[in-house]
Design a protein around this motif. Structure first.
Motif, PDB file in Angstrom:
ATOM      1  N   VAL B 159      -7.519 -23.809  19.532  1.00 53.56           N
ATOM      2  CA  VAL B 159      -6.682 -22.670  19.118  1.00 53.56           C
ATOM      3  C   VAL B 159      -7.481 -21.365  19.226  1.00 53.56           C
ATOM      4  CG1 VAL B 159      -5.486 -21.616  17.156  1.00 53.56           C
ATOM      5  CG2 VAL B 159      -5.216 -24.057  17.604  1.00 53.56           C
ATOM      6  N   PHE B 160      -8.714 -21.361  18.731  1.00 53.32           N
ATOM      7  CA  PHE B 160      -9.540 -20.152  18.801  1.00 53.32           C
ATOM      8  C   PHE B 160      -9.831 -19.771  20.253  1.00 53.32           C
ATOM      9  CE2 PHE B 160     -11.586 -20.767  14.333  1.00 53.32           C
ATOM     10  CZ  PHE B 160     -10.481 -20.149  13.769  1.00 53.32           C
ATOM     11  N   ALA B 161     -10.038 -20.779  21.103  1.00 52.93           N
ATOM     12  CA  ALA B 161     -10.303 -20.487  22.518  1.00 52.93           C
ATOM     13  C   ALA B 161      -9.114 -19.739  23.115  1.00 52.93           C
ATOM     14  CB  ALA B 161     -10.580 -21.773  23.288  1.00 52.93           C
ATOM     15  N   ALA B 162      -7.903 -20.175  22.742  1.00 55.80           N
ATOM     16  CA  ALA B 162      -6.698 -19.516  23.257  1.00 55.80           C
ATOM     17  C   ALA B 162      -6.624 -18.078  22.739  1.00 55.80           C
ATOM     18  CB  ALA B 162      -5.468 -20.302  22.841  1.00 55.80           C
ATOM     19  N   LEU B 163      -6.885 -17.901  21.429  1.00 57.06           N
ATOM     20  CA  LEU B 163      -6.795 -16.556  20.838  1.00 57.06           C
ATOM     21  C   LEU B 163      -7.811 -15.609  21.458  1.00 57.06           C
ATOM     22  CD1 LEU B 163      -6.365 -17.227  17.018  1.00 57.06           C
ATOM     23  CD2 LEU B 163      -4.714 -16.177  18.587  1.00 57.06           C
ATOM     24  N   LEU B 164      -9.015 -16.142  21.700  1.00 55.76           N
ATOM     25  CA  LEU B 164     -10.085 -15.278  22.210  1.00 55.76           C
ATOM     26  C   LEU B 164      -9.893 -14.911  23.678  1.00 55.76           C
ATOM     27  CD1 LEU B 164     -13.164 -16.780  20.402  1.00 55.76           C
ATOM     28  CD2 LEU B 164     -12.353 -14.432  20.232  1.00 55.76           C
ATOM     29  N   TYR B 165      -8.947 -15.539  24.341  1.00 52.19           N
ATOM     30  CA  TYR B 165      -8.667 -15.158  25.730  1.00 52.19           C
ATOM     31  C   TYR B 165      -8.017 -13.772  25.771  1.00 52.19           C
ATOM     32  CZ  TYR B 165      -7.315 -15.778  30.630  1.00 52.19           C
ATOM     33  OH  TYR B 165      -7.193 -15.638  31.982  1.00 52.19           O
ATOM     34  N   LEU B 166      -7.341 -13.422  24.670  1.00 49.71           N
ATOM     35  CA  LEU B 166      -6.545 -12.191  24.668  1.00 49.71           C
ATOM     36  C   LEU B 166      -7.349 -10.885  24.804  1.00 49.71           C
ATOM     37  CD1 LEU B 166      -3.881 -13.325  22.040  1.00 49.71           C
ATOM     38  CD2 LEU B 166      -3.794 -13.510  24.524  1.00 49.71           C
ATOM     39  N   PRO B 167      -8.490 -10.727  24.094  1.00 49.83           N
ATOM     40  CA  PRO B 167      -9.231  -9.455  24.248  1.00 49.83           C
ATOM     41  C   PRO B 167      -9.632  -9.176  25.695  1.00 49.83           C
ATOM     42  CG  PRO B 167     -10.158 -10.737  22.452  1.00 49.83           C
ATOM     43  CD  PRO B 167      -9.149 -11.603  23.107  1.00 49.83           C
ATOM     44  N   GLY B 168      -9.768 -10.233  26.493  1.00 51.62           N
ATOM     45  CA  GLY B 168     -10.147 -10.057  27.897  1.00 51.62           C
ATOM     46  C   GLY B 168      -9.015  -9.519  28.740  1.00 51.62           C
ATOM     47  N   MET B 169      -7.811  -9.446  28.164  1.00 52.40           N
ATOM     48  CA  MET B 169      -6.672  -8.986  28.942  1.00 52.40           C
ATOM     49  C   MET B 169      -6.370  -7.505  28.723  1.00 52.40           C
ATOM     50  SD  MET B 169      -4.235 -12.333  28.501  1.00 52.40           S
ATOM     51  CE  MET B 169      -2.787 -11.572  29.194  1.00 52.40           C
ATOM     52  N   ILE B 170      -7.167  -6.853  27.870  1.00 52.92           N
ATOM     53  CA  ILE B 170      -6.912  -5.429  27.591  1.00 52.92           C
ATOM     54  C   ILE B 170      -7.646  -4.586  28.632  1.00 52.92           C
ATOM     55  CG2 ILE B 170      -7.032  -3.624  25.816  1.00 52.92           C
ATOM     56  CD1 ILE B 170      -7.600  -5.936  23.789  1.00 52.92           C
ATOM     57  N   TRP B 171      -6.986  -3.565  29.162  1.00 51.83           N
ATOM     58  CA  TRP B 171      -7.629  -2.676  30.134  1.00 51.83           C
ATOM     59  C   TRP B 171      -8.389  -1.561  29.398  1.00 51.83           C
ATOM     60  CZ3 TRP B 171      -8.976  -1.721  35.094  1.00 51.83           C
ATOM     61  CH2 TRP B 171      -9.343  -0.417  35.397  1.00 51.83           C
ATOM     62  N   PHE B 172      -9.617  -1.302  29.826  1.00 52.18           N
ATOM     63  CA  PHE B 172     -10.377  -0.172  29.282  1.00 52.18           C
ATOM     64  C   PHE B 172     -10.851   0.700  30.430  1.00 52.18           C
ATOM     65  CE2 PHE B 172     -10.961  -3.466  26.043  1.00 52.18           C
ATOM     66  CZ  PHE B 172     -10.616  -2.760  24.905  1.00 52.18           C
ATOM     67  N   ASP B 173     -10.743   2.012  30.268  1.00 52.21           N
ATOM     68  CA  ASP B 173     -11.259   2.920  31.295  1.00 52.21           C
ATOM     69  C   ASP B 173     -12.781   2.924  31.291  1.00 52.21           C
ATOM     70  OD1 ASP B 173      -8.748   3.607  32.050  1.00 52.21           O
ATOM     71  OD2 ASP B 173      -8.676   5.495  30.909  1.00 52.21           O
ATOM     72  N   ASN B 174     -13.330   2.727  30.086  1.00 49.75           N
ATOM     73  CA  ASN B 174     -14.773   2.823  29.912  1.00 49.75           C
ATOM     74  C   ASN B 174     -15.432   1.456  30.196  1.00 49.75           C
ATOM     75  OD1 ASN B 174     -17.405   2.988  28.837  1.00 49.75           O
ATOM     76  ND2 ASN B 174     -16.756   4.602  27.405  1.00 49.75           N
ATOM     77  N   GLN B 175     -16.354   1.435  31.157  1.00 49.42           N
ATOM     78  CA  GLN B 175     -17.003   0.175  31.554  1.00 49.42           C
ATOM     79  C   GLN B 175     -17.714  -0.499  30.374  1.00 49.42           C
ATOM     80  OE1 GLN B 175     -16.795  -1.349  34.491  1.00 49.42           O
ATOM     81  NE2 GLN B 175     -18.305  -2.960  34.116  1.00 49.42           N
ATOM     82  N   ALA B 176     -18.302   0.316  29.484  1.00 46.85           N
ATOM     83  CA  ALA B 176     -19.039  -0.261  28.351  1.00 46.85           C
ATOM     84  C   ALA B 176     -18.077  -1.016  27.422  1.00 46.85           C
ATOM     85  CB  ALA B 176     -19.772   0.824  27.588  1.00 46.85           C
TER      86      ALA B 176
END
Lengths: 141, 444
Positions: B159-176
């Motif tokens: 379940v946590f593995a599934a939840l933690l996939y989500l932050p990787g789907m957010i777009w950020f302009d800033n590389q850092a």
């Protein structure tokens, strides 16, 4: 001797406490440190377009930036400072694989505009404060 | 096997084996490219081979974890899977998403973020797929007769593995910022919740293989996953040293990364102690080898080699060099590839009824793959240290240094050949077991 319920408490308690500390540290870093260290005021639409091109072509699949990526091609964090704009644009706009030391780069044949965008992105990256990375070669004569 | 629906696991394992074979082919393409033989450059450029190699790894491991869950949860919960049809649909969709992604990488269709190259539209399909999987597992568990600690830890990891996939789907302009949250997925997966999955599977295997009392094994399981999270969550800091997010991570990451081997050491001692304590000696020697092997090799690969280059002063020089590849290979192999191969080795005789417990091929598969991978690790290490010295200390050009270290890739490819021979033998054994059969059902 430790009982199973004590072990469970250790797991749940430890996890909750460390995760809370992690969130607090993350919040501090992202709200105070990142804007200053990355000079967010210089994050122009051109830099963002450069980042989009960088990602759309998986440049990280060969190069590293801020030390992250693959280890097949040079680190590019300070490439703007090291090579200058002309050299980078030549590599990006080349219609044949760029291979200064034998190892080939994909021939992207970017337009002038696209090359300028990537250069702007690399210039911006080069100005971020990375705690001294990449290190200066201290044995270089 | 005890429940008919456990047979689904076989197909997930079969998909794992197929993807693992493909992963090795792309590994060779990269190995040869590093030696200067890049004849495939115009068809499969290095960045394509690299994305395919790492993504196939992630997908075959996930498929193995899912197969493991479909095998373990019915037995632990004492209940048939909630829906076998849905599980097959989930398997097919996982394979389809995987194939589209892998083919897409050959046509410049990707996202270009290390390990998370799957393009955004496919990410949503991954989410649907994983939710279906979790739905089946959770319903099975909650409708079941028992909720064991092993099942709960394994499910919590998934379940946590599934939840933690989500932050990787957010777009950020800033590389850092982009990098910061990318590690929430990658690090907190491999040095956090995947260890819960590993711990859950390991605990199940130890209960079955050693016959030690469940209460004892599960008590230590809590301690180990506790140590994992306490060290691993703040250990994320070692990825934040040099990406523009502040100095505090040098201290926090340094201290907690140094603690990370403890969890793996705990896992190794736990497995060995339970084996020695156990009175029942299960005849499946192959599964026993992989089970003890995963606990020991993960300590060396993920624990010790991780520690070796997460000390901030060292990482300043080794960050972004082949030293990372050295640690990466033995860590993933020891902790995750081997645990998947362990559960497959345990489950296959039970699913098919063919008890290939102690075959010569099976033991050769274990030793050749392990010795081959250790050799590869050494080759990466030597190449990496030479690269660090010549490039980061002496200041030679990247391309010149790469020519100097080409010879190490000859050794690497030779060891990879030994490794691949071991894997081929493993897959041969897998095929030899045949298909799962209802005749293998045992009633207790």
């Amino acid at each position: 001797m430790l009982s199973k319920s004590q072990a469970k408490t250790f797991f749940l308690g430890g996890t909750i406490v460390t995760f809370a500390v992690f969130l607090a540290l993350s919040w501090t870093s992202l709200s105070n440190e990142v804007p200053k260290r990355t000079h967010e005021e210089n994050l122009t639409p051109q830099v963002v377009r450069g980042k989009e091109i960088w990602e759309a072509n998986n440049c990280m699949g060969c190069h590293t930036i801020m030390g992250e990526g693959a280890y097949y091609a040079p680190e590019l964090t300070k490439v703007y400072e090291r090579r200058g704009e002309g050299y980078i644009k030549a590599a990006l706009m080349s219609k044949t694989p760029w291979s200064p030391r034998g190892r080939k780069m994909v021939a992207y044949g970017f337009s002038e505009q696209q090359a300028n965008d990537v250069v702007a992105f690399l210039k911006w990256i080069g100005e971020t404060d990375l705690n001294g990375f990449p290190p200066k070669p201290d044995l270089k004569k | 096997m005890k429940y008919r629906s456990q047979k689904v696991a076989y197909w997930f394992f079969a998909l794992s084996m197929l993807l693992l074979s493909l992963q090795l082919i792309y590994g060779f393409i990269m190995g040869f490219a590093h030696m200067g033989y890049d004849g495939l450059h115009s068809v499969i450029a290095f960045n394509t081979a690299r994305a395919v190699h790492t993504n196939l790894l992630v997908v075959w491991l996930l498929s193995g974890f899912m197969g493991a869950a479909y095998y373990i949860i019915p037995e632990e919960a004492e209940n048939e899977l909630a829906s076998v049809k849905l599980a097959y649909a989930q398997l097919i969709s996982l394979a389809v998403v995987g194939v589209i992604a892998i083919v897409g990488y050959h046509f410049n269709y990707w996202e270009g973020r290390k390990f998370l190259e799957i393009p955004r539209p496919l990410d949503y399909l991954v989410v649907v797929n994983v939710l279906t999987f979790l739905g089946i597992i959770l319903v099975t568990l909650f409708k079941g007769k028992k909720r064991t600690t092993t099942a709960l830890v394994l499910t919590m990891g998934l379940v946590f593995a599934a939840l933690l996939y989500l932050p990787g789907m957010i777009w950020f302009d800033n590389q850092a910022m982009d990098s910061f949250f990318r590690w929430w997925v990658v690090h907190l997966w491999v040095e956090g919740v995947w260890e819960l999955i590993m711990g859950g599977i390991l605990s199940f295997l130890l209960i079955k293989i050693t016959g030690v009392d469940r209460e004892v094994i599960e008590k230590w399981l809590y301690v180990i996953v506790g140590l994992t999270f306490i060290s691993g969550i703040l250990g994320t800091g070692h990825h934040y040293y040099y990406i523009g997010v502040g100095k505090i991570w040098l201290i926090v990451g340094g201290i907690f990364s140094a603690l990370e081997p403890l969890a793996f050491l705990g896992m190794a001692l736990f497995a060995i102690a339970m084996y020695r304590k156990g009175e029942k000696k299960h005849p499946n020697k192959i599964a026993l080898s992989w089970t003890l092997g995963t606990a020991i090799v993960s300590f060396v690969g993920a624990g010790l080699l991780g520690l070796a280059h997460t000390i901030p002063q060292v990482n300043m020089y080794t960050h972004g060099t082949l030293v990372t590849a050295m640690h990466g290979h033995l860590a993933f192999w020891g902790a995750y590839a081997m645990i998947v191969l362990a559960i497959i080795s345990y489950a296959m005789p039970n699913l098919t009824g063919r008890k290939l417990y102690d075959t010569t091929t099976g033991l050769y598969a274990f030793w050749l793959s392990n010795i081959g991978m250790l050799g590869m690790t050494v080759a990466f290490g030597v190449a990496g240290v030479a690269q660090v010295y010549l490039e980061r200390k002496v200041g030679l050009e990247f391309g010149d240094v790469q020519k100097e270290i080409q010879v190490h890739f000859l050794i690497l490819v030779s060891c990879a050949t030994m490794f691949t021979t071991g894997i081929c033998m493993y897959i041969y054994e897998f095929v030899k077991h045949g298909r799962p059969s209802d005749e293998a059902l045992v009633t207790q």
